[in-house]
Design a protein around this motif. Structure first.
Motif, PDB file in Angstrom:
ATOM      1  N   ALA A 133     -17.458  15.790  18.238  1.00  0.00           N
ATOM      2  CA  ALA A 133     -18.828  16.266  18.443  1.00  0.00           C
ATOM      3  C   ALA A 133     -18.902  17.173  19.666  1.00  0.00           C
ATOM      4  O   ALA A 133     -19.553  18.230  19.639  1.00  0.00           O
ATOM      5  N   ARG A 134     -18.239  16.791  20.735  1.00  0.00           N
ATOM      6  CA  ARG A 134     -18.246  17.613  21.952  1.00  0.00           C
ATOM      7  C   ARG A 134     -17.557  18.958  21.714  1.00  0.00           C
ATOM      8  O   ARG A 134     -17.965  19.979  22.270  1.00  0.00           O
ATOM      9  N   LEU A 135     -16.523  18.934  20.909  1.00  0.00           N
ATOM     10  CA  LEU A 135     -15.825  20.182  20.599  1.00  0.00           C
ATOM     11  C   LEU A 135     -16.679  21.105  19.738  1.00  0.00           C
ATOM     12  O   LEU A 135     -16.673  22.328  19.916  1.00  0.00           O
ATOM     13  N   LEU A 136     -17.448  20.521  18.821  1.00  0.00           N
ATOM     14  CA  LEU A 136     -18.255  21.339  17.917  1.00  0.00           C
ATOM     15  C   LEU A 136     -19.361  22.093  18.652  1.00  0.00           C
ATOM     16  O   LEU A 136     -19.752  23.184  18.234  1.00  0.00           O
ATOM     17  N   VAL A 137     -19.890  21.521  19.733  1.00  0.00           N
ATOM     18  CA  VAL A 137     -20.961  22.205  20.473  1.00  0.00           C
ATOM     19  C   VAL A 137     -20.415  22.973  21.676  1.00  0.00           C
ATOM     20  O   VAL A 137     -21.188  23.505  22.476  1.00  0.00           O
ATOM     21  N   GLY A 138     -19.084  23.021  21.829  1.00  0.00           N
ATOM     22  CA  GLY A 138     -18.494  23.852  22.879  1.00  0.00           C
ATOM     23  C   GLY A 138     -18.455  23.229  24.253  1.00  0.00           C
ATOM     24  O   GLY A 138     -18.359  23.947  25.245  1.00  0.00           O
ATOM     25  N   LEU A 139     -18.501  21.892  24.332  1.00  0.00           N
ATOM     26  CA  LEU A 139     -18.429  21.249  25.640  1.00  0.00           C
ATOM     27  C   LEU A 139     -16.987  21.145  26.132  1.00  0.00           C
ATOM     28  O   LEU A 139     -16.746  21.206  27.330  1.00  0.00           O
ATOM     29  N   TRP A 140     -16.060  20.941  25.214  1.00  0.00           N
ATOM     30  CA  TRP A 140     -14.653  20.806  25.570  1.00  0.00           C
ATOM     31  C   TRP A 140     -13.855  21.988  25.041  1.00  0.00           C
ATOM     32  O   TRP A 140     -14.135  22.482  23.940  1.00  0.00           O
ATOM     33  N   PRO A 141     -12.844  22.428  25.769  1.00  0.00           N
ATOM     34  CA  PRO A 141     -11.954  23.476  25.238  1.00  0.00           C
ATOM     35  C   PRO A 141     -10.910  22.855  24.316  1.00  0.00           C
ATOM     36  O   PRO A 141     -10.608  21.657  24.404  1.00  0.00           O
ATOM     37  N   ALA A 142     -10.360  23.643  23.441  1.00  0.00           N
ATOM     38  CA  ALA A 142      -9.310  23.188  22.529  1.00  0.00           C
ATOM     39  C   ALA A 142      -7.943  23.490  23.126  1.00  0.00           C
ATOM     40  O   ALA A 142      -7.751  24.514  23.783  1.00  0.00           O
ATOM     41  N   LEU A 143      -6.996  22.567  22.916  1.00  0.00           N
ATOM     42  CA  LEU A 143      -5.610  22.828  23.289  1.00  0.00           C
ATOM     43  C   LEU A 143      -4.965  23.774  22.278  1.00  0.00           C
ATOM     44  O   LEU A 143      -4.180  24.650  22.638  1.00  0.00           O
ATOM     45  N   GLN A 144      -5.327  23.564  21.027  1.00  0.00           N
ATOM     46  CA  GLN A 144      -4.873  24.448  19.946  1.00  0.00           C
ATOM     47  C   GLN A 144      -6.017  24.572  18.946  1.00  0.00           C
ATOM     48  O   GLN A 144      -6.833  23.683  18.796  1.00  0.00           O
ATOM     49  N   GLY A 145      -6.008  25.689  18.219  1.00  0.00           N
ATOM     50  CA  GLY A 145      -7.043  25.899  17.219  1.00  0.00           C
ATOM     51  C   GLY A 145      -8.363  26.349  17.833  1.00  0.00           C
ATOM     52  O   GLY A 145      -8.470  26.553  19.049  1.00  0.00           O
ATOM     53  N   LYS A 146      -9.379  26.469  16.996  1.00  0.00           N
ATOM     54  CA  LYS A 146     -10.684  26.957  17.434  1.00  0.00           C
ATOM     55  C   LYS A 146     -11.788  26.262  16.647  1.00  0.00           C
ATOM     56  O   LYS A 146     -11.593  25.792  15.531  1.00  0.00           O
ATOM     57  N   VAL A 147     -12.952  26.223  17.297  1.00  0.00           N
ATOM     58  CA  VAL A 147     -14.189  25.893  16.593  1.00  0.00           C
ATOM     59  C   VAL A 147     -15.021  27.170  16.603  1.00  0.00           C
ATOM     60  O   VAL A 147     -15.398  27.656  17.685  1.00  0.00           O
ATOM     61  N   ARG A 148     -15.293  27.718  15.442  1.00  0.00           N
ATOM     62  CA  ARG A 148     -15.997  29.002  15.362  1.00  0.00           C
ATOM     63  C   ARG A 148     -17.336  28.830  14.661  1.00  0.00           C
ATOM     64  O   ARG A 148     -17.423  28.163  13.624  1.00  0.00           O
ATOM     65  N   LEU A 149     -18.345  29.442  15.241  1.00  0.00           N
ATOM     66  CA  LEU A 149     -19.669  29.511  14.628  1.00  0.00           C
ATOM     67  C   LEU A 149     -19.941  30.975  14.317  1.00  0.00           C
ATOM     68  O   LEU A 149     -20.003  31.806  15.228  1.00  0.00           O
ATOM     69  N   ASP A 150     -20.051  31.291  13.049  1.00  0.00           N
ATOM     70  CA  ASP A 150     -20.180  32.681  12.606  1.00  0.00           C
ATOM     71  C   ASP A 150     -19.045  33.541  13.151  1.00  0.00           C
ATOM     72  O   ASP A 150     -19.235  34.705  13.542  1.00  0.00           O
ATOM     73  N   GLY A 151     -17.841  32.941  13.209  1.00  0.00           N
ATOM     74  CA  GLY A 151     -16.658  33.678  13.625  1.00  0.00           C
ATOM     75  C   GLY A 151     -16.432  33.756  15.117  1.00  0.00           C
ATOM     76  O   GLY A 151     -15.442  34.330  15.558  1.00  0.00           O
ATOM     77  N   VAL A 152     -17.322  33.177  15.940  1.00  0.00           N
ATOM     78  CA  VAL A 152     -17.203  33.262  17.398  1.00  0.00           C
ATOM     79  C   VAL A 152     -16.832  31.886  17.951  1.00  0.00           C
ATOM     80  O   VAL A 152     -17.395  30.862  17.541  1.00  0.00           O
ATOM     81  N   ASP A 153     -15.888  31.863  18.892  1.00  0.00           N
ATOM     82  CA  ASP A 153     -15.471  30.627  19.544  1.00  0.00           C
ATOM     83  C   ASP A 153     -16.663  30.026  20.297  1.00  0.00           C
ATOM     84  O   ASP A 153     -17.206  30.646  21.219  1.00  0.00           O
ATOM     85  N   VAL A 154     -17.063  28.803  19.924  1.00  0.00           N
ATOM     86  CA  VAL A 154     -18.262  28.211  20.530  1.00  0.00           C
ATOM     87  C   VAL A 154     -18.034  27.852  22.001  1.00  0.00           C
ATOM     88  O   VAL A 154     -18.983  27.828  22.792  1.00  0.00           O
ATOM     89  N   TYR A 155     -16.763  27.577  22.384  1.00  0.00           N
ATOM     90  CA  TYR A 155     -16.513  27.201  23.783  1.00  0.00           C
ATOM     91  C   TYR A 155     -16.732  28.388  24.716  1.00  0.00           C
ATOM     92  O   TYR A 155     -17.281  28.237  25.818  1.00  0.00           O
ATOM     93  N   SER A 156     -16.315  29.570  24.294  1.00  0.00           N
ATOM     94  CA  SER A 156     -16.440  30.750  25.150  1.00  0.00           C
ATOM     95  C   SER A 156     -17.807  31.420  25.026  1.00  0.00           C
ATOM     96  O   SER A 156     -18.131  32.312  25.809  1.00  0.00           O
ATOM     97  N   TRP A 157     -18.605  31.025  24.068  1.00  0.00           N
ATOM     98  CA  TRP A 157     -19.929  31.632  23.863  1.00  0.00           C
ATOM     99  C   TRP A 157     -20.841  31.228  25.022  1.00  0.00           C
ATOM    100  O   TRP A 157     -20.903  30.077  25.421  1.00  0.00           O
ATOM    101  N   ASN A 158     -21.548  32.191  25.574  1.00  0.00           N
ATOM    102  CA  ASN A 158     -22.505  31.934  26.651  1.00  0.00           C
ATOM    103  C   ASN A 158     -23.516  30.890  26.186  1.00  0.00           C
ATOM    104  O   ASN A 158     -24.299  31.120  25.277  1.00  0.00           O
ATOM    105  N   LYS A 159     -23.512  29.720  26.861  1.00  0.00           N
ATOM    106  CA  LYS A 159     -24.351  28.619  26.399  1.00  0.00           C
ATOM    107  C   LYS A 159     -25.843  28.902  26.574  1.00  0.00           C
ATOM    108  O   LYS A 159     -26.677  28.375  25.824  1.00  0.00           O
TER     109      LYS A 159
END
Length: 581
Positions: free
Chosen positions: A376-402
Motif C-alpha cells: 500500500a505504501r509503495l502504491l501511493v509513492g511513500l516508499w522507493p522501490a529497490l527494483q521495478g516501478k509503480v506507475r500511474l498513467d506511465g509515471v513513477d508515483v514515487y518521483s511524482w511531485n506529491k
C-alpha cells in the motif's frame, strides 16, 4: 560534533543572502566599540586640559562631546541589534520551512528525529542575537586597541598580546573540558524528551494498566543523567569563566603598573594620562574573549545544533522543480516490484506485478506480515522501490511531485491518524474546503449522523489524533478524507478494521460509488465484506505474489487447490484465506 565546513551545504548557502546585514552590523559594532573609549578620553582631557587651564568653557564643550559620543554609541548599538534581529527574522523565514520539510522527509523515511531539529533551529537562531555574536563583531576593535598599545609602547603591546594568547588558551581548555560533557548532556536531553513524547502519546494505555510509576521512574533517570552532566559542564565552564575574568582584571592592573613604570622612565608619551588609557585599552583587548568564554555553552550548543541541522538538510535537500504533469486518469501498473523499508536493503515485497484500469477494484488478501501494508505504501509513492516501478498513467508515483499528485490520490493507512484541527479540516485535507466536495465525501461514507451529533458540527475541533472520536468514527473520517475530491486512485489498508456492520456496508457502498466514476481502488483486507464489490484479487504470502486475476477465477483456483489437498502444503494462512472466501 564538529561544525560542517562544506560551504555548498544548504545551511551555509542560506547565509549568503545576509552578507549585507553582516557588513552593516560589523560597521555598527566597530564604531560603537571605538566610542566605548569616549569616557576614558574625557577623563584624560579633563585631567590634562581642564584642571591645568581651569577653563569652564573647555569643560562644558568636553562634556557635550562625551555626552554626544555616548548617545551615538547607544544609537549604534541599537542599529546593530536591529540589523541582527531583522537578519534573524529573514533567516528564519528562509530556513524554518526547510527544517520542517527535512523533519517531514526524515519521518517518511522512518528515520525521524522528532521535533529536535526545530529546537536546534531555535538554538541557532537565538545565537544570532546572543552576546557571543556581539563579541565576535567587536573583535576588530580589540585588534585596533592592541595596535594602539604597540604604538604607545611595544612593551605594552606585547603584554596585552601575551594576555590575549593566554585567554585563547583558556578558551581552548574550556572547549576540551566542556564539549564532550555538553554533547552527552544534549543527547541525554533529547532522549528524555523523546521518551516523554512517546509516553504522552500512549497516556491511555499507561493509565489503564497502572504503568505511570514505572514510566515516570525511567524518565526521572534520564532527566537526572541530563541534569548531572549539565551541572558537571557548568562547573567546568564556571571555573574557566572565573579564571578569564581574573586574568582580565590582572592585565588591567598590570597595564596600569607597567604604564606607571614607563612614565617614571619617561618612555611613555603623554605621561600619567596615557598610563590610564593604556590600562583601559589592555582590558578592552581581552573583553571579547572574556565574553566568549562566559557564553561558551551558547557556542557549544549552537555549533552542535548547526551540525545536526546541516546533516538533516544535506540528507534531505529541497527537491528540484519538475515539469508539471497532466492529471492522471487511474491506469495503475506495477512492474516486477521488489522493495523494503526506506534505508534498508532487505526486501519486504518481492516479485509483485499487475495492472489495473480506471474503475477496477482490487482486493489484496493474505495473512499478517504478507506485505500488504508495504505494498500500500509503495502504491501511493511513500516508499522507493529497490527494483521495478509503480506507475500511474506511465509515471513513477514515487518521483511524482506529491503536492501535484496528492489531490488525485486517496489513502487510508492501517493505523488511522487524524490531525489536530476541525472535522472539516481533516476531511478537506486542510485545504480551502469546497462545501460541495466536503458534503460529497461526507455522504459517500454515511458520516452525516456523526456531523449532526457533534456540538459544533464540521467546525468541531477533534483534538490530538482525533481523540474526541471512537476508533470506528476515526476510520470513517479517514475514509471521507481519502474520498475528498473524487481521486482517481484510492488505496485502502484494512479500512474496515474498526467498523461495525453498518460501517462495513457504508464502506462497500463507497467503494462501489468510487468504481462507478472510474476510480481505481486497491483494498488490503482480512475481511470478506468488500470482496463483493471487487473485480480482481491479489493473494500475497511472505511478501510474494501468490495469485492475481479476476476475483472469481482466483477464488476458484484456491478452492481447486484446497480440494486437491494443497492448502496444507501452502501453509495455514492459505487455508484460512480459502475458508474466508
Amino acid at each position: 560534533m564538529t561544525m560542517n565546513n562544506n560551504f555548498s551545504s544548504p545551511l551555509w548557502l542560506s547565509l549568503q543572502a545576509f552578507k549585507p546585514h553582516a557588513r552593516r552590523a560589523l560597521l555598527f559594532a566597530v564604531l560603537g566599540g571605538l566610542l566605548v573609549l569616549a569616557p576614558t578620553v574625557y577623563m584624560f582631557e579633563v585631567y590634562d586640559r581642564v584642571v591645568n587651564s581651569r577653563n569652564h568653557l573647555t569643560l562644558a564643550m568636553l562634556s557635550l562631546l562625551v555626552i554626544g559620543a555616548l548617545v551615538l554609541m547607544e544609537c549604534l548599538e541599537w542599529a546593530k541589534a536591529e540589523t541582527l534581529r531583522h537578519a534573524a527574522e529573514r533567516w528564519d523565514e528562509a530556513v524554518a520551512p526547510q527544517v520542517f520539510r527535512g523533519i517531514y522527509q526524515a519521518a517518511l523515511a522512518r528515520n525521524g528525529p522528532g521535533i529536535q531539529p526545530m529546537n536546534d533551529w531555535r538554538t541557532l537562531r537565538d545565537a544570532t542575537l546572543s552576546p557571543v555574536l556581539g563579541a565576535v563583531l567587536e573583535s576588530p576593535v580589540a585588534g585596533v586597541m592592541l595596535l594602539v598599545l604597540f604604538w604607545l609602547n611595544p612593551l605594552l603591546g606585547w603584554v596585552a598580546l601575551l594576555a590575549a594568547v593566554l585567554q585563547v588558551g583558556l578558551a581552548w581548555m574550556n572547549e576540551r573540558g566542556t564539549q564532550p560533557v555538553l554533547m552527552q548532556a544534549n543527547r541525554t536531553a533529547v532522549e528524555a524528551q523523546r521518551y516523554a513524547d512517546g509516553s504522552l502519546r500512549n497516556a491511555e494505555v499507561i493509565e489503564s494498566m497502572g504503568m505511570l510509576h514505572h514510566i515516570h521512574r525511567r524518565w526521572v533517570q534520564k532527566q537526572s543523567e541530563f541534569l548531572t552532566l549539565q551541572a558537571q559542564a557548568s562547573d567546568t565552564a564556571g571555573g574557566f569563566q572565573a579564571i578569564t575574568k581574573t586574568l582580565q582584571q590582572v592585565v588591567s592592573s598590570a597595564m596600569l603598573g607597567l604604564g606607571a613604570l614607563l612614565v617614571l622612565e619617561n618612555t611613555l608619551p603623554g605621561g600619567a594620562g596615557t598610563m590610564i588609557v593604556a590600562s583601559v585599552l589592555g582590558g578592552r583587548v581581552l573583553a571579547p574573549l572574556v565574553q566568549m568564554v562566559a557564553q561558551w555553552r551558547t557556542v557549544i550548543n549552537a555549533r552542535d545544533a548547526w551540525g545536526r541541522l546541516d546533516k538533516l538538510l544535506t540528507q534531505y535537500p529541497e527537491a528540484e522543480p519538475a515539469m508539471a504533469l497532466p492529471a492522471p486518469k487511474g491506469r495503475l501498473v506495477v512492474e516486477g516490484l521488489v522493495a523494503g523499508a526506506p534505508g534498508s536493503a532487505t526486501p519486504i515485497v518481492r516479485g509483485v506485478q499487475f495492472a489495473l484500469n480506471p474503475g477496477d477494484v482490487l482486493a489484496v488478501v493474505g495473512p499478517s506480515a504478507s506485505g500488504k501494508t508495504s505494498l500500500a505504501r509503495l502504491l501511493v509513492g511513500l516508499w522507493p522501490a529497490l527494483q521495478g516501478k509503480v506507475r500511474l498513467d506511465g509515471v513513477d508515483v514515487y518521483s511524482w511531485n506529491k503536492a501535484e499528485l496528492g489531490p488525485h490520490v486517496g489513502y487510508v493507512p492501517q493505523s488511522v491518524e487524524l490531525l489536530d484541527g476541525t472535522l472539516a479540516d481533516n476531511i478537506s485535507r486542510f485545504g480551502d474546503g469546497s462545501p460541495a466536495k466536503l458534503q460529497a465525501a461526507i455522504d459517500a461514507v454515511g458520516l452525516q449522523p456523526l456531523v449532526d451529533s457533534l456540538p459544533q458540527g464540521l467546525d468541531t475541533p477533534l483534538g490530538r489524533d482525533g481523540a474526541r472520536l471512537s476508533g470506528g468514527q476515526r476510520q470513517r473520517v479517514a475514509l471521507a478524507r481519502a474520498l475528498y475530491g473524487e481521486p482517481v486512485l484510492l488505496v485502502l489498508d484494512e479500512p474496515n478494521a474498526s467498523l461495525d456492520e453498518a460501517g462495513d456496508a457504508a464502506l462497500a457502498q463507497a467503494i462501489a460509488n468510487a468504481k462507478s466514476i472510474g476510480t481505481t481502488v486497491v483494498v488490503m483486507t482480512h475481511r470478506t465484506s468488500v470482496l463483493g464489490v471487487a473485480d480482481k484479487m491479489l493473494v500475497m504470502r511472505d511478501g510474494q505474489q501468490q495469485a492475481f486475476g479476476p476475483k472469481d477465477e482466483v477464488i476458484a483456483a484456491l478452492q481447486k487447490a484446497a480440494a486437491q489437498g494443497q492448502a496444507q502444503a501452502q501453509g495455514p494462512a492459505s487455508a484460512q484465506q480459502l475458508k474466508a472466501v
